[in-house]
Design a protein around this motif. Structure first.
Motif, mmCIF file in Angstrom:
data_model
loop_
_atom_site.group_PDB
_atom_site.id
_atom_site.type_symbol
_atom_site.label_atom_id
_atom_site.label_comp_id
_atom_site.label_asym_id
_atom_site.label_seq_id
_atom_site.Cartn_x
_atom_site.Cartn_y
_atom_site.Cartn_z
ATOM 1 N N LYS A 67 34.692 55.623 64.521
ATOM 2 C CA LYS A 67 33.949 55.953 63.299
ATOM 3 C C LYS A 67 32.943 54.839 63.015
ATOM 4 O O LYS A 67 33.267 53.844 62.378
ATOM 5 N N CYS A 68 31.749 55.042 63.500
ATOM 6 C CA CYS A 68 30.681 54.047 63.352
ATOM 7 C C CYS A 68 29.420 54.752 62.860
ATOM 8 O O CYS A 68 28.461 54.956 63.632
ATOM 9 N N PRO A 69 29.373 55.125 61.596
ATOM 10 C CA PRO A 69 28.241 55.909 61.092
ATOM 11 C C PRO A 69 26.919 55.165 61.092
ATOM 12 O O PRO A 69 25.855 55.794 61.089
ATOM 13 N N ARG A 70 26.967 53.797 61.105
ATOM 14 C CA ARG A 70 25.727 53.027 61.096
ATOM 15 C C ARG A 70 25.258 52.643 62.491
ATOM 16 O O ARG A 70 24.163 52.098 62.658
ATOM 17 N N LEU A 71 26.073 52.897 63.492
ATOM 18 C CA LEU A 71 25.769 52.434 64.853
ATOM 19 C C LEU A 71 24.444 53.023 65.335
ATOM 20 O O LEU A 71 24.248 54.236 65.315
ATOM 21 N N SER A 72 23.539 52.132 65.770
ATOM 22 C CA SER A 72 22.225 52.582 66.246
ATOM 23 C C SER A 72 22.071 52.443 67.751
ATOM 24 O O SER A 72 21.334 53.207 68.368
ATOM 25 N N THR A 73 22.785 51.466 68.345
ATOM 26 C CA THR A 73 22.625 51.202 69.781
ATOM 27 C C THR A 73 23.987 51.078 70.441
ATOM 28 O O THR A 73 24.843 50.315 69.979
#
Length: 933
Positions: A453-459
């Protein structure tokens, strides 16, 4: 004896003239001198030399070995810095022509220690009469404060407290009254105007020394000599660590742990001193092992490091004061420790992840900005150049600092190159993560059902793992993922959930050679970068024509069967297009891509190239390109990054089709590399491509298997080429191979001059299997080849002379000496008719390697040997002379100007088996040297 004397002179000439050599080299030379000294002793004992000569030489060598060791003692190794840096500074201080010296390097490297050592030595010297002043420049710099600090060390009281100009005049006068002086400004961060401060920099005898973390500051101030302080060698680091540890006797098991810990500090003195201080008086092996484990995770995690080392390094980062620079710097920490990172790859990442700001202009502007960013990070010592010049790397402690910074905002999880077999536990995938790098591990699978659960993950970077599959739900809770890099994995298929990542902008699957199919891309409207290079897909991804925002498309897939041309019509925003070599570029569709700036692929013929270049005159010009022109046979491209290429390769008769074109054969004006292989060239290259007369950027030209070619250019007074420019003025590499009718580089139609700039930058010239060439260079044009470094001539069966002598009025060749000031390598092989290399002597002090094979008609090798005390001496840089074992008798029978020449050169000769060279006969290969048999 003359050899030994010359060798000894070279050592100390080197010491005074080329102080960029490391102290290790000096040590080796001293040891070799001592060995030679022993050899002379033995020769003397056996009566091989006259007593007077032997004794005099031994005295000279002994004195100079002592002198070199005394020099080392003058700058003692307790500095734990490269001694040549101290010597270089000292020599510059003693040189009246050098007024300002800049010393730079990363934080904690020892710049202040080095400068303080020089300061203390200067105080004992009579040269500056004790007028040596030290000022530490405040990080919060101001002219007013610096003037006060300088006045304090000068014991000067200003008559006017607030007028900076009058204060500067008073400082100037105070310095002038002292005559010769040295002012050392330590830890300078800002541009300083010496005149504005009151430092009389132009005055005879005035010296300014600054230390800084930035080479840019040194250049700003105008330092005439700029010296970089490098990290310690492993041995120096070990000695420093032991010294600060207290020189205790270590248990063998503890010593092994210590050496690992010392290596982890990357040769940074501040880190080594801090680490040793924290471990002083520790004897329990359990505690040593615990410390080593902590250090393996991060140097900053060890006691003292985060309080002493981290703030020093962190200040360099804080001084960037630019969020773009900081973002690009932190991005570099995503790579493994000690990784050599290709600049082109980094810059492409910066652009893809929108870390640069010039996308509104052009792709070329973005590339230029990317290079400028990397250069700036190198100048402030947050990145380091590598020896090849195309990569950068991060010092281990700088990387640790970057990872520490990125534990907060932005929030990175970096576990690259740690030999992980599994992805981190679910609790480490926190909801505030921005970027995750797991590259270059040994992760083979991800457990089914895993869904971080990593809703902010961009890369997310998983490249370089033997990963075969990803669970379908893996990406479900990564809804804002913008970059996925799965390059160099064994992934066989992508999960369908990847199709729902509507914010995805970059998808890299480079060299995933087991990937055969792709899920639908229909929803990925924001996708800008898609790299499928080296995958095994046979069809383009489904719904790829819906990717209307795509800027980068890499489709170099060897199994791709067809490229639907209607897809390109929809991808109107493409800036970069890379197509497989076996599928011809649909020229009419590429013409319609108005924003295209980078193209890689195969065109049918030179006619298509002409058409493409004309269309680019109206639209954006190609910034980078790698184009193969061939209708049938073709060679695949190498793995050099397309963002480094400006190349065209003509093959398989591709020129003949356009020979009737009224515009002739066009080339991009900025082309850097040209390859012709059975392309259908006519008798003269410049006849086919007159545009080469204005190709100012051409660096490399390879011509092979061209049966009609007779010359590169014609020379005549009526020739337009002569009046319009200097062709090949920037050419550095020229390779000619298997040209059956080739006669020579030039064909004179009348007595005509050659521009002095033509071939003036040529460094490597290789010619082989050209059976009609009889003369390689006319002596009158040798000055054009003044920068030649490598000359290789082989299997030219009619070659009679390498350098043809000029004729006098009677038609006889004039014997004149010839100079090649930069020639390093000379290879002459299998030239059965060769009778002369040149008529005079070849003067070449730079030569390092000579290889001679199959030139038995030569009676004399015209190498100029200086006479020292009446005895011949080889060129000072000459390392080896390679002679084919079959030619040993020929070599020993050669004529020399001096009877002792052969014996003098014998110690440099190595004999090799001629069969070794058979694999080197291809014109596109350079041999580095045979195996010593």
């Amino acid at each position: 004896m003359a050899q030994f004397v010359e060798f000894f002179k070279n050592v100390f000439s080197w010491l005074s003239q080329d102080l960029e050599e490391s102290m290790k080299t000096l040590h080796r030379k001293i040891l070799l001198l001592e060995v030679l000294k022993d050899d002379v002793h033995e020769a003397y004992n056996h009566g091989k030399k006259r007593k007077r000569n032997v004794e005099k030489w031994l005295i000279d060598v002994g004195n100079n070995i002592s002198e070199s060791k005394a020099l080392e003692l003058y700058f003692p190794k307790e500095l734990f810095l490269e001694v040549y840096e101290s010597i270089d500074i000292w020599m510059s201080l003693m040189d009246d022509s050098v007024l300002s010296i800049g010393i730079y390097g990363m934080g904690g490297i020892g710049k202040t220690t080095l400068a303080m050592h020089v300061h203390n030595k200067l105080l004992k010297e009579s040269t500056f009469l004790g007028h040596v002043y030290w000022v530490t420049v405040s990080q919060e710099f101001s002219i007013y404060k610096l003037q006060n600090d300088i006045a304090h060390v000068l014991k000067l009281y200003f008559s006017c407290e607030n007028d900076e100009r009058r204060r500067a005049a008073e400082l100037f006068q105070a310095f002038k009254e002292r005559g010769r002086f040295v002012l050392i400004l330590d830890d300078v961060w800002n541009q300083i105007d010496a005149e504005e401060i009151g430092i009389p920099l132009g005055m005879n005898g005035c010296k300014l020394v600054i230390t800084s973390r930035s080479s840019e500051v040194c250049h700003w101030i105008g330092c005439q000599k700029i010296i970089k302080v490098n990290t310690l060698s492993e041995q120096e680091a070990w000695e420093l660590f032991l010294k600060k540890l207290g020189r205790v006797e270590l248990h063998p098991r503890v010593e092994g742990i210590c050496k690992k810990m010392v290596k982890r500090c990357g040769g940074l003195p501040l880190a080594l001193v801090t680490l040793a201080g924290s471990m002083r008086r520790v004897s329990d092996i359990h505690e040593w092992r615990d410390a080593s484990e902590g250090l393996a995770e991060s140097c900053m995690g060890r006691a003292g490091m985060e309080y002493v080392v981290l703030p020093v390094l962190l200040y360099s980062y804080d001084r960037l004061r630019d969020t773009m620079l900081k973002g690009c710097f932190l991005h570099c920490s995503l790579y493994p420790e000690n990784c050599h990172i290709p600049r082109d790859e980094l810059i492409e990442n910066f652009i893809s992840e929108q870390l640069v700001e010039r996308s509104y202009r052009s792709f070329r502007a973005e590339i230029d900005q990317g290079h400028a960013i990397l250069n700036q990070l190198e100048r402030v010592c947050l990145l380091e150049k590598t020896s090849n010049g195309t990569d950068v790397k991060m010092h281990v402690l700088i990387r640790d600092m970057a990872i520490e910074i990125a534990k907060e905002n932005p929030r990175y999880m970096v576990k690259a190159g740690l030999h992980l077999r599994e992805i981190p536990d679910v609790q480490e995938w926190t909801e505030d993560l921005d970027k995750v790098s797991l590259m270059d591990n040994t992760i083979m699978e991800i457990s089914p059902g895993t869904s971080p659960k990593c809703p902010r993950l961009s890369t997310l970077i998983l490249s370089g793992n033997p990963l075969k599959r990803i669970p379908d739900r893996f990406f479900v809770h990564m809804c804002h993922l913008r970059t996925i890099n799965l390059s160099l994995t064994k992934i066989q298929s992508l999960p369908n959930s990847i199709s729902d990542l509507e914010d995805l902008r970059t998808l890299k699957l480079k060299f995933c050679n087991e990937l055969e199919s792709m899920p639908s891309l229909e929803k990925l409207k924001e996708l800008r970068h898609l790299d499928l290079t080296g995958t095994s897909i046979e069809e383009v991804p489904k719904d790829m024509d819906s990717l209307t925002n795509l800027r980068f498309l890499y489709l170099r897939c060897s199994k791709l069967k067809v490229l639907p041309t209607e897809i390109l019509h929809r991808l109107s925003r493409l800036k970069v297009l890379s197509l497989p070599i076996h599928i011809c570029v649909p020229i009419e569709k590429v013409e319609a891509l108005k924003k295209l700036e980078v193209l890689e692929g195969r065109l049918n013929s030179a006619r298509d190239l002409n058409r493409l270049l004309k269309s680019r005159q109206r639209d954006k010009r190609l910034s980078f390109y790698r184009l193969s022109l061939s209708s049938k046979r073709y060679r695949d491209f190498d793995d050099v990054h397309i963002l480094s290429c400006k190349r065209a390769q003509f093959e398989d008769g591709s020129i003949m089709e356009s020979s009737s074109c009224k515009d002739g054969n066009l080339l991009p004006r900025d082309i850097q590399e040209l390859i012709f292989d059975n392309s259908g060239l006519s008798s003269c290259l410049m006849d086919d491509f007159p545009i080469l007369n204005n190709a100012r950027d051409l660096k490399s030209c390879i011509i092979e298997n061209e049966d009609k070619l007779e010359c590169i250019m014609r020379l005549s007074f009526s020739n337009d080429q002569q009046s319009s420019g200097a062709p090949f003025q920037s050419l550095e590499i020229l390779k000619l191979g298997n040209l059956r009718n080739f006669i020579g580089l030039f064909m004179w139609e009348a007595a005509a001059p050659l521009s002095p700039f033509t071939f003036s930058w040529l460094k490597k010239f290789k010619i082989g299997h050209c059976c009609k060439v009889k003369k390689l260079f006319p002596q009158s044009l040798i000055h054009n080849f003044r920068n030649l470094e490598e000359l290789m001539v082989f299997n030219c069966v009619q070659m009679e002379e390498i350098i043809e002598g000029d004729k006098n009025e009677g038609g006889n060749s004039i014997s004149a000496d010839i100079t090649f000031p930069r020639l390093l390598i000379l290879h002459l092989r299998n030239l059965p008719q060769l009778k002369s290399i040149c008529k005079g002597l070849i003067v070449c002090d730079s030569i390092r390697h000579i290889l001679l094979e199959g030139i038995k008609k030569i009676k004399k090798v015209p190498l100029y040997l200086k006479l020292l005390n009446g005895q011949p001496s080889p060129p000072p840089s000459l390392i080896l002379i390679w002679i084919c074992r079959e030619d040993k008798e020929w070599w020993e029978s050669l004529d020399w100007d001096h009877q002792n020449a052969n014996s003098v050169l014998e110690r440099l000769v190595r004999y090799f088996d001629g069969q070794w060279w058979m694999a080197q006969d291809q014109p596109s290969n350079f041999g580095s040297g045979p195996v010593d048999n």
